[in-house]
Design a protein around this motif. Sequence first.
Motif: not given
Length: 381
Positions: A30-36
């Motif tokens: 479960v992620t989005n573009h902030t998962g860095l």
Amino acid sequence: MSNLKSVLAGVDVLERDGFSALAGSRVALVTNHTGLTGDGRATADLLRAAPSVDLRALFGPEHGVRGELDTEQIADGVDRRTGLPVYSLYGPRTRPSEEQLAEIDTLVFDIQDIGCRFYTYISTLAQVMDAAAEFQKRLIVLDRPNPIQGAAVEGPIADVDKLAFVACHPIPVRHGVTIGEMGRLLQKERVPGCDLTVVPCEGWRRNDWWDATGLVWTNPSPNMRSLTQAVLYPGVGLLEMTNVSVGRGTDTPFELFGAPYLEPRAFAAFVNDAALPGVRAVPVWFTPRASVFAGERCGGVNLALTDRGAFDAVRLGFTLAAALRSLAPDLWIPEKLMTLLVNSDAYRGILEDRPYETIASGWRNSLTQFAARRDAVLLYP
């Protein structure tokens, strides 16, 4: 000499430790573009490339897995980089289904929160925890710092009988925890059956603001473009369901506030006369290109932070409401304020034009009680 730390987010700790927490598991992320990672690699790409990780699917919150969408309904699809199926958790479905998790052993959650109750990523976490408990899946939360630091809590507790996706749990407006600590709180109070593991950050302390971490800022959502905006958001954002512009459709959302029916100098004077610590209001005219009052000239204020440590965002929100009540009583429509305020006593205080200190005294005891609840789940000094 730099005062920046070298904070490791949970994903960096996971990688450093050889992904051992995921060994032998079939994984959904479960992620989005902030998962860095600290050096800018997407968590989805990292796990997909790791030989020891069997990544099977991706789930995306509001704005999607890659953070590019700003719509009310987000569809399922396929991630163009990894080729994995993407399931939306923002729209008709807000939690993973049993079918989607049938071939999954472990859910991994990696999303940057900003420390405010009505920012919906914590609600997505709550829904994922519910599904993990119901379908007996393990959940690992890769923790990230609270950008507006984790030492302060502000505002009324959400009424239990009014909880919704923008208020998933009885917590204050500014909750003062990281996303991992929020998971621990939800496990303790809402989903005790969730098999939860938090991979903590390393090097972060509660008093640290984002700009002390050494981590690169990534806009957590399309209209959250700076740390300043994140600091202002728990106050300015409180009013955005009402008929005002909070600066969406401009270059500085949440730093601008106004409406076509307001005269900027009078509005700024009202706010500044309240002598709020840490913030000043500058009168401005602005015209949003999109969102509320798109194409209409709005009178209002540009909010300038002068001391974020002394600043109380929720008090600013109530002051803005008082200004609207005083200067535009027949034009400002307050009913939808309850959508994000979610506290009947505080709402009634605004409608009865009570002083802020009188209204705030009504939630002081419950905020003290929350602080004790919160103490039980904290991971950082």
